[in-house]
Design an enzyme around this catalytic site. Sequence first.
Site, PDB file in Angstrom:
ATOM      1  N   CYS A 141       0.812  -1.225   0.000  1.00  0.00           N
ATOM      2  CA  CYS A 141       0.000   0.000   0.000  1.00  0.00           C
ATOM      3  C   CYS A 141       0.842   1.270   0.000  1.00  0.00           C
ATOM      4  O   CYS A 141       1.941   1.294   0.540  1.00  0.00           O
ATOM      5  CB  CYS A 141      -0.884   0.034   1.243  1.00  0.00           C
ATOM      6  SG  CYS A 141      -1.902  -1.414   1.433  1.00  0.00           S
ATOM      7  N   ARG A 147       5.433  -0.438  -6.054  1.00  0.00           N
ATOM      8  CA  ARG A 147       5.403  -1.178  -4.793  1.00  0.00           C
ATOM      9  C   ARG A 147       4.383  -2.314  -4.819  1.00  0.00           C
ATOM     10  O   ARG A 147       4.394  -3.166  -3.947  1.00  0.00           O
ATOM     11  CB  ARG A 147       5.064  -0.218  -3.637  1.00  0.00           C
ATOM     12  CG  ARG A 147       6.087   0.884  -3.469  1.00  0.00           C
ATOM     13  CD  ARG A 147       5.557   1.949  -2.551  1.00  0.00           C
ATOM     14  NE  ARG A 147       5.415   1.438  -1.207  1.00  0.00           N
ATOM     15  CZ  ARG A 147       6.318   1.596  -0.256  1.00  0.00           C
ATOM     16  NH1 ARG A 147       7.422   2.236  -0.502  1.00  0.00           N
ATOM     17  NH2 ARG A 147       6.120   1.110   0.948  1.00  0.00           N
ATOM     18  N   TRP A 153      -2.930  -2.809  -1.428  1.00  0.00           N
ATOM     19  CA  TRP A 153      -2.530  -4.196  -1.672  1.00  0.00           C
ATOM     20  C   TRP A 153      -3.311  -5.018  -0.651  1.00  0.00           C
ATOM     21  O   TRP A 153      -3.047  -4.930   0.546  1.00  0.00           O
ATOM     22  CB  TRP A 153      -1.023  -4.339  -1.479  1.00  0.00           C
ATOM     23  CG  TRP A 153      -0.459  -5.662  -1.869  1.00  0.00           C
ATOM     24  CD1 TRP A 153      -0.093  -6.060  -3.123  1.00  0.00           C
ATOM     25  CD2 TRP A 153      -0.163  -6.765  -1.004  1.00  0.00           C
ATOM     26  NE1 TRP A 153       0.406  -7.344  -3.083  1.00  0.00           N
ATOM     27  CE2 TRP A 153       0.373  -7.803  -1.800  1.00  0.00           C
ATOM     28  CE3 TRP A 153      -0.298  -6.986   0.369  1.00  0.00           C
ATOM     29  CZ2 TRP A 153       0.774  -9.028  -1.285  1.00  0.00           C
ATOM     30  CZ3 TRP A 153       0.108  -8.211   0.886  1.00  0.00           C
ATOM     31  CH2 TRP A 153       0.629  -9.211   0.061  1.00  0.00           C
ATOM     32  N   ASN A 187      -1.975   2.359   5.711  1.00  0.00           N
ATOM     33  CA  ASN A 187      -1.032   1.278   5.400  1.00  0.00           C
ATOM     34  C   ASN A 187      -0.799   0.513   6.697  1.00  0.00           C
ATOM     35  O   ASN A 187      -0.626   1.125   7.750  1.00  0.00           O
ATOM     36  CB  ASN A 187       0.326   1.831   4.945  1.00  0.00           C
ATOM     37  CG  ASN A 187       0.294   2.397   3.554  1.00  0.00           C
ATOM     38  OD1 ASN A 187      -0.754   2.415   2.922  1.00  0.00           O
ATOM     39  ND2 ASN A 187       1.435   2.859   3.088  1.00  0.00           N
ATOM     40  N   GLY A 188      -0.754  -0.816   6.611  1.00  0.00           N
ATOM     41  CA  GLY A 188      -0.500  -1.616   7.812  1.00  0.00           C
ATOM     42  C   GLY A 188      -1.653  -2.565   8.083  1.00  0.00           C
ATOM     43  O   GLY A 188      -2.509  -2.778   7.215  1.00  0.00           O
ATOM     44  N   GLU A 242      17.912 -18.177  -5.404  1.00  0.00           N
ATOM     45  CA  GLU A 242      17.534 -16.870  -5.954  1.00  0.00           C
ATOM     46  C   GLU A 242      17.118 -17.002  -7.421  1.00  0.00           C
ATOM     47  O   GLU A 242      16.165 -16.360  -7.874  1.00  0.00           O
ATOM     48  CB  GLU A 242      18.700 -15.879  -5.784  1.00  0.00           C
ATOM     49  CG  GLU A 242      18.506 -14.516  -6.411  1.00  0.00           C
ATOM     50  CD  GLU A 242      17.320 -13.726  -5.875  1.00  0.00           C
ATOM     51  OE1 GLU A 242      16.677 -14.165  -4.910  1.00  0.00           O
ATOM     52  OE2 GLU A 242      17.012 -12.671  -6.465  1.00  0.00           O
ATOM     53  N   LYS A 273      13.571 -15.754  -8.830  1.00  0.00           N
ATOM     54  CA  LYS A 273      13.499 -14.758  -9.903  1.00  0.00           C
ATOM     55  C   LYS A 273      12.558 -15.240 -10.996  1.00  0.00           C
ATOM     56  O   LYS A 273      11.707 -14.512 -11.462  1.00  0.00           O
ATOM     57  CB  LYS A 273      14.914 -14.558 -10.456  1.00  0.00           C
ATOM     58  CG  LYS A 273      15.329 -13.225 -10.856  1.00  0.00           C
ATOM     59  CD  LYS A 273      15.610 -12.208  -9.767  1.00  0.00           C
ATOM     60  CE  LYS A 273      14.537 -11.992  -8.776  1.00  0.00           C
ATOM     61  NZ  LYS A 273      14.834 -11.326  -7.582  1.00  0.00           N
ATOM     62  N   GLU A 288       8.742 -15.485  -9.735  1.00  0.00           N
ATOM     63  CA  GLU A 288       8.023 -14.252  -9.423  1.00  0.00           C
ATOM     64  C   GLU A 288       7.660 -13.447 -10.663  1.00  0.00           C
ATOM     65  O   GLU A 288       6.641 -12.785 -10.678  1.00  0.00           O
ATOM     66  CB  GLU A 288       8.729 -13.403  -8.354  1.00  0.00           C
ATOM     67  CG  GLU A 288      10.015 -12.759  -8.724  1.00  0.00           C
ATOM     68  CD  GLU A 288      10.640 -11.960  -7.575  1.00  0.00           C
ATOM     69  OE1 GLU A 288       9.918 -11.437  -6.724  1.00  0.00           O
ATOM     70  OE2 GLU A 288      11.869 -11.858  -7.548  1.00  0.00           O
ATOM     71  N   HIS A 333      15.877 -37.906  -3.297  1.00  0.00           N
ATOM     72  CA  HIS A 333      15.158 -38.319  -2.092  1.00  0.00           C
ATOM     73  C   HIS A 333      13.676 -37.986  -2.185  1.00  0.00           C
ATOM     74  O   HIS A 333      12.995 -37.914  -1.158  1.00  0.00           O
ATOM     75  CB  HIS A 333      15.807 -37.694  -0.850  1.00  0.00           C
ATOM     76  CG  HIS A 333      17.215 -38.155  -0.660  1.00  0.00           C
ATOM     77  ND1 HIS A 333      17.533 -39.413  -0.203  1.00  0.00           N
ATOM     78  CD2 HIS A 333      18.399 -37.550  -0.931  1.00  0.00           C
ATOM     79  CE1 HIS A 333      18.852 -39.558  -0.169  1.00  0.00           C
ATOM     80  NE2 HIS A 333      19.402 -38.432  -0.616  1.00  0.00           N
ATOM     81  N   LYS A 360       6.652  -4.476  -3.710  1.00  0.00           N
ATOM     82  CA  LYS A 360       8.085  -4.196  -3.628  1.00  0.00           C
ATOM     83  C   LYS A 360       8.550  -4.123  -2.183  1.00  0.00           C
ATOM     84  O   LYS A 360       9.614  -4.598  -1.833  1.00  0.00           O
ATOM     85  CB  LYS A 360       8.391  -2.877  -4.348  1.00  0.00           C
ATOM     86  CG  LYS A 360       9.858  -2.494  -4.378  1.00  0.00           C
ATOM     87  CD  LYS A 360      10.647  -3.409  -5.293  1.00  0.00           C
ATOM     88  CE  LYS A 360      12.123  -3.104  -5.311  1.00  0.00           C
ATOM     89  NZ  LYS A 360      12.899  -4.271  -5.809  1.00  0.00           N
TER      90      LYS A 360
HETATM   91  C1  AGP Z   1      12.711  -9.967  -4.525  1.00  0.00           C
HETATM   92  O1  AGP Z   1      12.746 -10.164  -5.897  1.00  0.00           O
HETATM   93  C2  AGP Z   1      11.428 -10.125  -3.921  1.00  0.00           C
HETATM   94  N1  AGP Z   1      10.461  -9.336  -4.567  1.00  0.00           N
HETATM   95  C3  AGP Z   1      11.308 -10.197  -2.409  1.00  0.00           C
HETATM   96  O2  AGP Z   1      11.584 -11.511  -2.092  1.00  0.00           O
HETATM   97  C4  AGP Z   1      12.179  -9.273  -1.519  1.00  0.00           C
HETATM   98  O3  AGP Z   1      13.514  -9.623  -1.643  1.00  0.00           O
HETATM   99  C5  AGP Z   1      11.707  -9.405  -0.050  1.00  0.00           C
HETATM  100  O4  AGP Z   1      10.380  -8.990   0.035  1.00  0.00           O
HETATM  101  C6  AGP Z   1      12.566  -8.618   0.904  1.00  0.00           C
HETATM  102  O5  AGP Z   1      12.520  -7.261   0.646  1.00  0.00           O
HETATM  103  P1  AGP Z   1      13.577  -6.274   1.256  1.00  0.00           P
HETATM  104  O6  AGP Z   1      14.910  -6.621   0.680  1.00  0.00           O
HETATM  105  O7  AGP Z   1      13.119  -4.907   0.844  1.00  0.00           O
HETATM  106  O8  AGP Z   1      13.564  -6.463   2.739  1.00  0.00           O
END
Ligand code: AGP
Length: 599
Positions: free
Chosen positions: A2, A28, A73, A97-98, A472, A476, A479, A495, A594
């Site tokens: 948000c 975001r 969001w 927000n929150g 990672e 990537k 997502e 396994h 974000k």
């Molecule tokens: C990264 O591609 C992601 N969108 C997500 O996992 C991100 O790394 C995670 O939310 C942590 O965010 P931050 O680094 O702002 O704490």
Amino acid sequence: MCGIVGYLGNKEKTISVLIEGLKTLEYRGYDSAGIAYQKENKIKIIKSVGRLQNLEQKINLEDSILGIGHTRWATHGKPSTTNSHPHQVGSITLVHNGIIENYIELKQSLEKIGYHFQTETDTEVATAYIDYCYKQTKDMIKALKKAKEKLKGSYAFGIINSDEPNTLYAMKKESPLILGRSKDELFLASDPMAISSHTKEICYLKEGSIAKLEKNKITLIEDKETTPTWVTLDIEQTKCNKNGYEHYMLKEIHEQPDVIYNTIMPYLENNLENLHKMPHFSKYQKIQIVACGSAYHTGLVGKWMLETYANIPVEVEIASEYRYKKVFYDKKTLVIVVSQSGETADTLASLRKANKDGIDTLAIVNVITSTIAREAKYVLPVKAGIEIAVATTKAYLAQLALFSLITLKLALEKNQVNEEELEELLVHYQKLPIKIKKMLKELNLKELASKVYKNEDIFFLGRGIDYAICTEASLKLKEISYIHSESYAAGELKHGTISLINKKTPVLSLVTDKYITEKTISNIKEVKARGAYSIVIITQQLDEEADYYDDKIVIPNTHFLLQPILNIIPFQLLAYEIAKLRGCDIDKPKNLAKSVTVE
Ligand code: AGP
């Protein structure tokens, strides 16, 4: 996640400031949006589900002296126009927000005294509760103080009370909120980006603050009434455009040579002067790295670097688990939190937990003005610049570089690096940005992407540090392309998970550690024997003609401590090309945010 924008000032500007501000917060992640503004002493609300264009189509650029805007969001209640903000109850109109954790209990008690609710949200309950407090006290500041005592959870509120024209209120707990000012104008925002084209003068609201904004006047209440502390926003931190690239993600991938240069060079110049100024690490016997998502994956690489090169035990923890579990640390433990945004709720809570227990904390953050940067004992900034694409690339890479520097500092403190080794490593550091640049120029993964983009499952294999990078790589891909993918420690696949390998299932294997190459290759052969489409990503030094792969990507070699920094790059590009072929919204993947400011 948000976003909030608020404005009080020029009547011709209000609506455009709100819309412009919300646009800068789009990155975001959000699923609906809305604004409220004062019109002839009434409050007009316009809301819409989906992208901001939908909201814009409903809006006329009317004159108004003040307003609040929000991108939502969804957390409580589905994305819908009704559930989107601003919410209005009685004389109170509010954006939030929150998360209000005790909203069910509050809702029940408010219903008993005659309040009715239209939405499924916690925010509408908070709005009603503030309205109730205002009706009791007839004084908005008193009402907010009373609400503060009752509301549990996290909030950044932008509030209008229709009984008090030309006035905006703000209240904050555990969710970022700032004020901004310029001549005859006052602003409110959850992120400086939202107002940076209008003012560079901002004030970070402290926990529990209440602010009242009137024309040319701010009343700020922290523990008691106080004067706002204004700071100047770093212009570099607010610049944002695609610079000719089709997506922010691609632009950010291509910024990586500069990002690595900017992150490492300040530590290497002048005989490592700044490296030696880093905190004294050898006084610690253990390190705990705490983070979420990609930043957690950074931690896995950091663990490998620190354990392998600097000989210190390291635990890596997911912040949402760490904050609630029994943690074993003492004065000889250093807790490192890693966060691009510096606002991730679980990472912040973990930091606060360690701080509260008197444990030394260090933050690796990209946004230097963030809450995490402000609250950690030590801060080491990464110099990635603003990152807009939801999928992190350059910030992740810069975090790896910083971990390599922390590792070097500790190894030097412990006299574990002789001069010759140091010389060699420094040469590799110098060459790193150029190697990344060359890789980005030469890697063309469009054809490979076209071979695999229709698959619904893709697997990533690696051992040791290669597994850490695969975690990672897999994130990537999933997502931004919405392909189901998993990363596995190569020896673990048989396994259970090997049952998912079918004819032509793409398996991407990373092979860069010469000490375990043969072991990984055996595992690759196992999946190849079961029909997998085997793609091997291998360093020049280990590359050979062989029959265990169908395709391969060759990565240049560097010093083994820095090798992971190069290894992730082909995966970033491949994920990008695959997502593009699948027609995905690469910079704003569905359901993602974000900056994850709720737990
Ligand atoms: C990264 O591609 C992601 N969108 C997500 O996992 C991100 O790394 C995670 O939310 C942590 O965010 P931050 O680094 O702002 O704490």
